[in-house]
Design a protein around this motif. Structure first.
Motif, PDB file in Angstrom:
ATOM      1  N   LEU A   1      12.001  -4.806   4.700  1.00 33.51           N
ATOM      2  CA  LEU A   1      12.142  -4.172   3.392  1.00 33.51           C
ATOM      3  C   LEU A   1      12.068  -2.648   3.457  1.00 33.51           C
ATOM      4  N   PHE A   2      11.138  -2.117   4.247  1.00 35.18           N
ATOM      5  CA  PHE A   2      10.832  -0.691   4.189  1.00 35.18           C
ATOM      6  C   PHE A   2      11.061   0.072   5.487  1.00 35.18           C
ATOM      7  N   GLY A   3      11.247  -0.640   6.587  1.00 33.81           N
ATOM      8  CA  GLY A   3      11.280  -0.003   7.901  1.00 33.81           C
ATOM      9  C   GLY A   3      12.483   0.879   8.174  1.00 33.81           C
ATOM     10  N   ASN A   4      13.555   0.711   7.437  1.00 35.54           N
ATOM     11  CA  ASN A   4      14.738   1.546   7.654  1.00 35.54           C
ATOM     12  C   ASN A   4      14.679   2.856   6.882  1.00 35.54           C
ATOM     13  N   ASP A   5      13.680   2.987   6.036  1.00 32.33           N
ATOM     14  CA  ASP A   5      13.467   4.210   5.262  1.00 32.33           C
ATOM     15  C   ASP A   5      12.296   4.958   5.899  1.00 32.33           C
ATOM     16  N   SER A   6      12.488   6.228   6.221  1.00 31.28           N
ATOM     17  CA  SER A   6      11.442   6.974   6.935  1.00 31.28           C
ATOM     18  C   SER A   6      10.133   7.039   6.148  1.00 31.28           C
ATOM     19  N   LYS A   7      10.197   7.189   4.841  1.00 34.08           N
ATOM     20  CA  LYS A   7       8.981   7.211   4.030  1.00 34.08           C
ATOM     21  C   LYS A   7       8.302   5.845   4.028  1.00 34.08           C
ATOM     22  N   GLY A   8       9.117   4.812   3.965  1.00 31.23           N
ATOM     23  CA  GLY A   8       8.575   3.454   4.006  1.00 31.23           C
ATOM     24  C   GLY A   8       7.916   3.157   5.333  1.00 31.23           C
ATOM     25  N   LEU A   9       8.569   3.570   6.412  1.00 31.30           N
ATOM     26  CA  LEU A   9       8.012   3.359   7.750  1.00 31.30           C
ATOM     27  C   LEU A   9       6.710   4.135   7.909  1.00 31.30           C
ATOM     28  N   TYR A  10       6.704   5.357   7.375  1.00 27.28           N
ATOM     29  CA  TYR A  10       5.498   6.184   7.426  1.00 27.28           C
ATOM     30  C   TYR A  10       4.344   5.497   6.683  1.00 27.28           C
ATOM     31  N   SER A  11       4.636   4.924   5.531  1.00 27.57           N
ATOM     32  CA  SER A  11       3.615   4.224   4.742  1.00 27.57           C
ATOM     33  C   SER A  11       3.095   2.985   5.467  1.00 27.57           C
ATOM     34  N   LEU A  12       4.013   2.236   6.070  1.00 31.79           N
ATOM     35  CA  LEU A  12       3.588   1.066   6.846  1.00 31.79           C
ATOM     36  C   LEU A  12       2.702   1.487   8.008  1.00 31.79           C
ATOM     37  N   ASP A  13       3.093   2.538   8.695  1.00 34.75           N
ATOM     38  CA  ASP A  13       2.312   3.020   9.829  1.00 34.75           C
ATOM     39  C   ASP A  13       0.910   3.427   9.376  1.00 34.75           C
ATOM     40  N   ALA A  14       0.824   4.087   8.237  1.00 41.55           N
ATOM     41  CA  ALA A  14      -0.480   4.493   7.697  1.00 41.55           C
ATOM     42  C   ALA A  14      -1.318   3.265   7.329  1.00 41.55           C
ATOM     43  N   GLU A  15      -0.672   2.257   6.766  1.00 41.71           N
ATOM     44  CA  GLU A  15      -1.379   1.019   6.409  1.00 41.71           C
ATOM     45  C   GLU A  15      -1.966   0.362   7.662  1.00 41.71           C
ATOM     46  N   TYR A  16      -1.182   0.278   8.707  1.00 41.21           N
ATOM     47  CA  TYR A  16      -1.637  -0.396   9.934  1.00 41.21           C
ATOM     48  C   TYR A  16      -2.659   0.440  10.708  1.00 41.21           C
ATOM     49  N   ALA A  17      -2.639   1.738  10.494  1.00 45.91           N
ATOM     50  CA  ALA A  17      -3.630   2.616  11.133  1.00 45.91           C
ATOM     51  C   ALA A  17      -5.025   2.352  10.579  1.00 45.91           C
ATOM     52  N   ALA A  18      -5.104   1.831   9.375  1.00 41.94           N
ATOM     53  CA  ALA A  18      -6.394   1.599   8.730  1.00 41.94           C
ATOM     54  C   ALA A  18      -7.079   0.317   9.212  1.00 41.94           C
ATOM     55  N   ARG A  19      -6.388  -0.505   9.961  1.00 43.30           N
ATOM     56  CA  ARG A  19      -6.991  -1.756  10.426  1.00 43.30           C
ATOM     57  C   ARG A  19      -8.104  -1.452  11.417  1.00 43.30           C
ATOM     58  N   ILE A  20      -9.223  -2.105  11.212  1.00 45.04           N
ATOM     59  CA  ILE A  20     -10.338  -1.941  12.140  1.00 45.04           C
ATOM     60  C   ILE A  20     -10.684  -3.288  12.760  1.00 45.04           C
ATOM     61  N   TYR A  21     -11.270  -3.208  13.923  1.00 46.97           N
ATOM     62  CA  TYR A  21     -11.658  -4.419  14.639  1.00 46.97           C
ATOM     63  C   TYR A  21     -12.903  -5.015  14.006  1.00 46.97           C
ATOM     64  N   THR A  22     -12.856  -6.305  13.781  1.00 44.21           N
ATOM     65  CA  THR A  22     -14.007  -7.058  13.294  1.00 44.21           C
ATOM     66  C   THR A  22     -14.177  -8.270  14.204  1.00 44.21           C
ATOM     67  N   ALA A  23     -15.351  -8.395  14.786  1.00 45.38           N
ATOM     68  CA  ALA A  23     -15.609  -9.514  15.699  1.00 45.38           C
ATOM     69  C   ALA A  23     -15.494 -10.836  14.932  1.00 45.38           C
ATOM     70  N   PRO A  24     -15.061 -11.887  15.619  1.00 46.75           N
ATOM     71  CA  PRO A  24     -14.926 -13.196  14.952  1.00 46.75           C
ATOM     72  C   PRO A  24     -16.264 -13.662  14.396  1.00 46.75           C
ATOM     73  N   SER A  25     -16.191 -14.399  13.298  1.00 43.80           N
ATOM     74  CA  SER A  25     -17.404 -14.869  12.635  1.00 43.80           C
ATOM     75  C   SER A  25     -17.818 -16.276  13.072  1.00 43.80           C
ATOM     76  N   LEU A  26     -17.140 -16.831  14.039  1.00 39.38           N
ATOM     77  CA  LEU A  26     -17.465 -18.172  14.525  1.00 39.38           C
ATOM     78  C   LEU A  26     -18.782 -18.122  15.290  1.00 39.38           C
ATOM     79  N   VAL A  27     -19.716 -18.958  14.881  1.00 39.59           N
ATOM     80  CA  VAL A  27     -21.019 -19.022  15.550  1.00 39.59           C
ATOM     81  C   VAL A  27     -21.045 -20.264  16.424  1.00 39.59           C
ATOM     82  N   LEU A  28     -21.408 -20.067  17.682  1.00 41.12           N
ATOM     83  CA  LEU A  28     -21.499 -21.208  18.602  1.00 41.12           C
ATOM     84  C   LEU A  28     -22.908 -21.711  18.662  1.00 41.12           C
TER      85      LEU A  28
END
Length: 170
Positions: A143-170
């Motif tokens: 939807l947005f990747g062919n538009d430079s502004k859209g790609l920039y926004s997607l990149d910014a969105e994915y930059a915000a992802r942080i690592y969270t350890a799995p919540s599965l308790v053994l």
């Protein structure tokens, strides 16, 4: 004591999860080279998650007194040319991993290995999330990747992802 077939399949899955981490690390490197730090971050976090999935399986086998045998991790073999390539390969790969988890679950069900079924429930749910995320990324890129502004926004969105350890308790 775990059913031998279930134990063997989980042991094999450890390697496949480590391969997934390696594959996503390769995707991260690709995006870094393209100047898309957000996409690179997203896949770096994904690589960490996959490594943790392998560790959870390893710990599960150990807690059940099973021997863990590690094997070589194959080099990723996907040719990445277009920005959408890692996204499509990632979705296909998650579908493949889902089929592997389902095979382990089916073996546990057949063996009436309820402990393993309960352990695998978390991975079944996780795969639903993994496939949904991968599919959403493809749709957004289309939807947005062919538009430079859209790609920039997607990149910014994915930059915000942080690592969270799995919540599965053994």
């Amino acid at each position: 004591m775990l059913d031998k077939k279930v134990s063997q399949l989980i042991n094999e899955q450890i390697n496949k999860e480590l391969y997934s981490a390696y594959l996503y690390l390769d995707f991260s490197i690709f995006y870094e080279q393209q100047g898309l730090d957000g996409f690179a971050n997203w896949y770096m976090v994904q690589a960490q998650e996959e490594r943790d999935h392998a560790i959870l399986m390893l710990k599960y086998l150990q807690l059940n007194g099973e021997k863990v045998t590690l094997s070589a991790v194959e080099k990723p073999d996907k040719e990445l040319n277009e920005l959408i390539d890692p996204l499509k390969f990632g979705f296909e790969h998650e579908q493949y991993v889902t089929s592997l988890i389902n095979d382990i679950y089916a073996a546990a069900y057949d063996a009436k290995d309820f402990r393993s079924m309960q352990f695998l429930d978390w991975f079944v749910k996780e795969q639903l999330e993994e496939e949904k995320s991968a599919d959403d990324m493809i749709k957004k890129m289309e939807l947005f990747g062919n538009d430079s502004k859209g790609l920039y926004s997607l990149d910014a969105e994915y930059a915000a992802r942080i690592y969270t350890a799995p919540s599965l308790v053994l």
